[in-house]
Design an enzyme around this catalytic site. Structure first.
Site, PDB file in Angstrom:
ATOM      1  N   LYS A  74      37.595  83.112  31.989  1.00 40.66           N
ATOM      2  CA  LYS A  74      37.845  84.285  32.767  1.00 40.66           C
ATOM      3  C   LYS A  74      37.190  85.397  32.385  1.00 40.66           C
ATOM      4  O   LYS A  74      36.830  85.411  31.079  1.00 40.66           O
ATOM      5  CB  LYS A  74      39.477  84.433  32.680  1.00 40.66           C
ATOM      6  N   SER A 149      46.315  85.883  38.530  1.00 39.15           N
ATOM      7  CA  SER A 149      44.840  86.586  38.674  1.00 39.15           C
ATOM      8  C   SER A 149      43.590  85.729  38.182  1.00 39.15           C
ATOM      9  O   SER A 149      42.471  86.014  38.311  1.00 39.15           O
ATOM     10  CB  SER A 149      44.966  87.893  37.880  1.00 39.15           C
ATOM     11  N   SER A 173      49.884  84.397  35.645  1.00 40.31           N
ATOM     12  CA  SER A 173      48.339  84.309  36.176  1.00 40.31           C
ATOM     13  C   SER A 173      47.666  83.083  36.002  1.00 40.31           C
ATOM     14  O   SER A 173      46.568  82.966  36.646  1.00 40.31           O
ATOM     15  CB  SER A 173      47.831  85.433  35.602  1.00 40.31           C
TER      16      SER A 173
HETATM   17  N1  GLN Z   1      51.018  88.526  39.409  1.00 37.03           N
HETATM   18  C1  GLN Z   1      51.438  88.934  38.505  1.00 37.03           C
HETATM   19  C2  GLN Z   1      50.815  90.604  38.511  1.00 37.03           C
HETATM   20  O1  GLN Z   1      50.442  91.014  39.585  1.00 37.03           O
HETATM   21  C3  GLN Z   1      50.740  88.413  37.309  1.00 37.03           C
HETATM   22  C4  GLN Z   1      49.438  88.846  36.647  1.00 37.03           C
HETATM   23  C5  GLN Z   1      49.172  88.205  35.411  1.00 37.03           C
HETATM   24  O2  GLN Z   1      49.750  87.358  34.914  1.00 37.03           O
HETATM   25  N2  GLN Z   1      47.932  88.577  34.872  1.00 37.03           N
HETATM   26  O3  GLN Z   1      50.696  91.558  37.736  1.00 37.03           O
END
Ligand code: GLN
Length: 485
Positions: A74, A149, A173
């Site tokens: 990532k 993400s 995420s």
């Molecule tokens: N969907 C969650 C957020 O919007 C998780 C993000 C993540 O785990 N980086 O913050």
């Protein structure tokens, strides 16, 4: 479709040891997969570096499980000499001077990084559409999100481009996109793996996490990544284990719980019956399955608590993105430091990021801190205390990892949700308490995947993997690659 890398780490390792393939051939095959990607999964490419690394790999021994195998990371992992933007305009052109510890450990184990993957900007968001390169598509249906993400890592794993893609998990995420892409997404215990060099979003929740296509592969990767790192004070000095032993010998604990409130709230009948079919099969395998009444008011508190804590931490951590050290040149000839920073940040960040920084700053204002930030910390404590109570009597929490099909990209809305749904945020429980948590494929509905999630006690990563192996054998859904017939 790539020929080799659609296979698992263990399969490739075998082929490498038997000299049926070379690391360079695996890299070339991975490059072909990247070039054929039709889901918008990639940021910077490191083809030449990867070819060079592959050429330098000599003999591969039986116990060098990861050596000579390609991986992806990532774009929020610091990678020496390779542009790293966290899919944000403010970091365009930033080339780190060092590798994140996770990257250097994989390289030391002989793995070869071939490319960086797309993400929601700065790892905030869950749709995989907010990065500066535009939406990343779901390989199973290009009109839909793959989730975020860690969107590019999910889609590239599902496409069979590499058998491992690093992601990061602050709320869900890795584990939610894994559900949407029929991959295995593992978030080990917080502190088990050093976060040095992972761009911080909300460090009290951030965890190194990753995608593989089966549970055994996930265990080999944890064995390589776990351990104390002097560069990350929050990394644990507990002895690391050979996590693959739990998978190979199917070592698991016996008591499973599920939440009554969650079960009652599942609307998708096909999902609900598949979920119970799985729980029944586990009973047949000798597990005890208990319906547990976790307090519903705490489930409803998950979303607001997560938003306050994560936005506050993120506002403070990203304050260095001021447009001076990194970022676009400011327009309009600003005169003061503040004006300059405002111009750069206005241009460098998307609306989602700005909204979260506003929430974070607001909750940290001295007049609001007590009412917002401190209360959120207290709510977090209650949420975790109640999870620990659950773990006093039960070994695993097993829940669906997603409750509806991934959304269609054109139906996404940026409107503030007025009715936060705890089903949507339930995986955050794993981050609040730092618990190890894994998603693996459960079923397909109209061609779209749904995952099952297992969460265990902190530092019982091995037992979580052992349980996941048991479920993988029950579902028979393993080594799935989109397009592989
Ligand atoms: N969907 C969650 C957020 O919007 C998780 C993000 C993540 O785990 N980086 O913050």
């Amino acid at each position: 479709m790539t020929k080799w890398n659609k296979h698992s780490i263990s399969y490739l390792h075998d082929a490498l040891v038997k000299k049926q393939v070379t690391p360079l051939e695996l890299v070339e095959d991975c490059i072909k997969g990247i070039q054929a990607d039709d889901c918008n999964s990639f940021e910077a490419l490191a083809f030449e570096e990867a070819r060079k690394a592959a050429e330098q790999i000599g003999e591969i021994k039986e116990d060098e499980y990861l050596k000579g195998i390609p991986f992806l990371a990532k774009d929020n992992y610091s990678t020496k000499g390779i542009e790293t933007t966290a899919s944000s305009n403010i970091l365009n052109g930033y080339v780190p001077l060092f590798d994140a510890t996770a990257i250097s450990k994989l390289k030391r184990a002989g793995m070869i990084m071939v490319a960086k993957t797309t993400m929601d900007e700065l790892a905030m968001g869950g749709t995989g559409t907010s990065g500066h390169k535009g939406p990343t598509l779901n390989p199973y249906d290009h009109e839909r999100i793959v989730g975020g993400s860690s969107c590019g890592s999910a889609s590239s794993t599902a496409l069979g481009i590499a058998p491992l893609a690093l992601g990061s998990d602050t709320g869900d995420s890795v584990r939610k996109p894994a559900s949407y892409s029929a991959t295995v997404g593992f978030k080990p215990t917080w502190g088990r793996i050093s976060r040095f060099g992972l761009f911080p979003f909300a460090p009290s929740l951030d965890t190194i996490a990753y995608f593989t296509r089966n549970v055994l592969d996930a265990s080999y990767v944890l064995t390589a990544l776990a351990g104390k790192d002097s560069k990350d004070m929050s990394s644990s000095s507990r002895k690391k284990e050979h996590y693959q032993d739990y998978v190979i010998n199917k070592r698991s604990l016996k008591k499973i719980g599920y939440f009554k409130a969650v079960n009652d709230a599942i609307e998708d009948e096909r999902l609900k019956s598949k979920y119970h079919e799985l729980l029944d099969k586990l009973k047949d395998h000798g597990y005890e399955v208990v319906c547990y009444e976790y307090p519903v008011d705490l489930l409803n508190a998950l979303y607001p608590t997560y938003m306050i804590i994560s936005c506050a931490e993120s506002t403070s951590n990203n304050a260095n993105l001021d447009g001076i050290r990194f970022g676009p040149i400011a327009e309009g000839n600003p005169k003061t430091y503040e004006e300059y920073m405002k111009a750069c940040r206005t241009k460098g960040f998307s609306d989602l990021i700005k909204r979260r920084f506003v929430i974070g700053s607001f909750s940290l204002l001295s007049q609001n801190q007590f009412e917002m930030f401190s209360r959120a910390q207290k709510a977090r404590r209650l949420i975790v205390d109640n999870m620990n109570k659950f773990f006093d009597g039960l070994d695993y929490l097993i829940l669906p990892a997603s409750y509806s099909k991934p959304k269609k990209i054109k139906e996404l809305s940026t409107a503030w949700s007025t009715k936060p749904d705890f089903l949507d945020n339930i995986l955050g429980l794993g981050n609040f308490g730092g618990f190890p948590s894994i998603t693996l494929p459960l079923m397909f509905e109209d061609g779209l995947p749904f995952g099952i999630n297992i969460t265990g006690r902190t530092f019982e990563d091995g037992y979580v993997l052992g349980m996941a192996k048991e479920i993988e054998e029950i579902t028979g859904l393993k080594d799935l690659v989109k397009g592989d017939k």
